[in-house]
Design a protein around this motif. Sequence first.
Motif, PDB file in Angstrom:
ATOM      1  N   LEU A  62       0.734  -1.132   0.113  1.00  0.00           N
ATOM      2  CA  LEU A  62       0.033  -0.072   0.229  1.00  0.00           C
ATOM      3  C   LEU A  62       0.731   1.385   0.062  1.00  0.00           C
ATOM      4  N   VAL A  63       2.185   1.432   0.299  1.00  0.00           N
ATOM      5  CA  VAL A  63       2.981   2.686   0.969  1.00  0.00           C
ATOM      6  C   VAL A  63       3.171   2.917  -0.338  1.00  0.00           C
ATOM      7  N   VAL A  64       4.086   1.373  -0.982  1.00  0.00           N
ATOM      8  CA  VAL A  64       4.464   1.768  -2.641  1.00  0.00           C
ATOM      9  C   VAL A  64       4.038   2.012  -3.382  1.00  0.00           C
ATOM     10  N   ARG A  97      11.828   8.374  -3.465  1.00  0.00           N
ATOM     11  CA  ARG A  97      13.006   8.055  -2.573  1.00  0.00           C
ATOM     12  C   ARG A  97      11.813   9.100  -0.704  1.00  0.00           C
ATOM     13  N   GLY A  98      12.001  10.114  -1.529  1.00  0.00           N
ATOM     14  CA  GLY A  98      11.374  11.173  -0.956  1.00  0.00           C
ATOM     15  C   GLY A  98       9.972  10.392   0.091  1.00  0.00           C
ATOM     16  N   LEU A  99       8.819  10.460  -1.186  1.00  0.00           N
ATOM     17  CA  LEU A  99       7.968  10.018   0.000  1.00  0.00           C
ATOM     18  C   LEU A  99       7.854   8.645   0.684  1.00  0.00           C
ATOM     19  N   LEU A 100       8.374   7.699  -0.216  1.00  0.00           N
ATOM     20  CA  LEU A 100       8.673   6.726   0.526  1.00  0.00           C
ATOM     21  C   LEU A 100       9.328   6.382   1.695  1.00  0.00           C
ATOM     22  N   SER A 101      10.087   7.690   1.957  1.00  0.00           N
ATOM     23  CA  SER A 101      10.835   7.772   3.364  1.00  0.00           C
ATOM     24  C   SER A 101      10.198   8.709   3.851  1.00  0.00           C
TER      25      SER A 101
END
Lengths: 172, 302
Positions: free
Chosen positions: A103-105, A156-160
């Motif tokens: 869901l996060v990805v 990268r920013g969104l995932l972190s």
Amino acid sequence: MSPEQEAEYCDYVASRMDSMRRLAYLVCGDWHRAEDAVQTAFVKLYLNWTRSKIDSMDSYVRRIVINSVKDVQRRYWFRREHSTDDLPDTPRPSEEDASTDRLVVRQALARLPHRRRVTLVLRYWEDLSVEQTAQIMRCSTATVKSQTARGLAALRGLLSDSLDDEREGLKQ
Amino acid sequence: MNDDIRGVLGAVLPPVEPPTRHTPDDLLAAGRRARRARRIAYASTAAVVLAVALVAAAVVPGAVNHLSTPAAAGPRTGADYPAIGGDQYRDDTTGTLSKRLRTAHAEAAPHVTVQPATWTDAKGKQVVDDLPLELTAQVDDAVPAYFTSGDVAEKNSHEELAITLYAPGTWKEAPATTDGFDDNGDSEYLAWCDSLMPVDRDELASAIDPEFGTCAKADGPGGERIYAYGTDMVKSASVDLTSFTVVAYREDHTAVSVSNRCGTYNEKFTKPTCDLEDLSYSVGQLTDLAVDAPSIPDVKTK
């Protein structure tokens, strides 16, 4: 189209159906839209089959799929603009779908601008070169490179951020 | 690194993918239908053109000579005209729909409460004006100015009237399938047609054939080149979209698109409710709206 050509067409469709559905799904995040886009793409391929060259066929179909996803999104304009007094039902994720990571990805990918998402999917999921990606997206190789760099940085920013939020949630 | 990113993207896919709705045989059948429809549409257009030419030859003997004259030019495009330069911008763009247009709107859909008009630029920015059917906005260069009347439906589905003004250089005049995309993935063509039927203005509605993608084309009173077409799309289990659209390519090198669209979407796969005959506006009314739509004010230099 001759029976032999139709047989070739059916073989090609059967061999590429799943991979094209996945490509469309990664770009739009919706199986129904992905299905519609792939259907549109393969019908267009049929109309141009005799002109198509086998060696460039995958590239051609990928381009139609990408364009068809955009086209299908247009058809869904009313979904975006429809105002109603009733709150829509929120689809409940299935057990298989409920993986937090997925869901996060998925949410992070969905938040990327369309072109960057397409660029990342073509470059890293389809494993295409910069030149091949530029050919499908009908843009320069420099554009592909810049879209790739920006897309990766944004992802990268969104995932972190999402992982940070998740950790905060666990602490509370 | 590539494998890492591929792994991230792959994580989006569920372990078990939903089954596909289409088999290769289904797609083969759909392709055959599409090819047959296209051939019928081309044949219909060719038959009409031939009939018109034969009538002209019979009535005007000299006309037969023109039949062998090569076409003067291909379809014109917005790019043929001077485009707005990068250092220029359109500021305080205002336009007021004419009284005739307001009347036409009220007559077409008297049940409708017109919502405040909005301009929307291509980036989705909206500027809401207090006055219905009056337009004001600041838009970027070569960005179509967009005005919509909002929801005009009293049915379960969503219906709207959209009037879009296109600046010089932002459009192409050509019937085109949806293959006609630019580098940004946007369509440059304002009319989506598989074939074209030249007719008189009052015959536009009857010449449209949504099933075969046939657009009708006529000349407007001010020298506009008017295209009309309909869509009766998707018809899948949960989605339906019907529309009539009239596009007028104007002598000032701008274009206007007027579209009455109705859509249904529901997750529960009930029957779609939008039919072409349910649309509030006739093709004739949409044509009047297109002809009367405001012009795009002059471009100011920053």
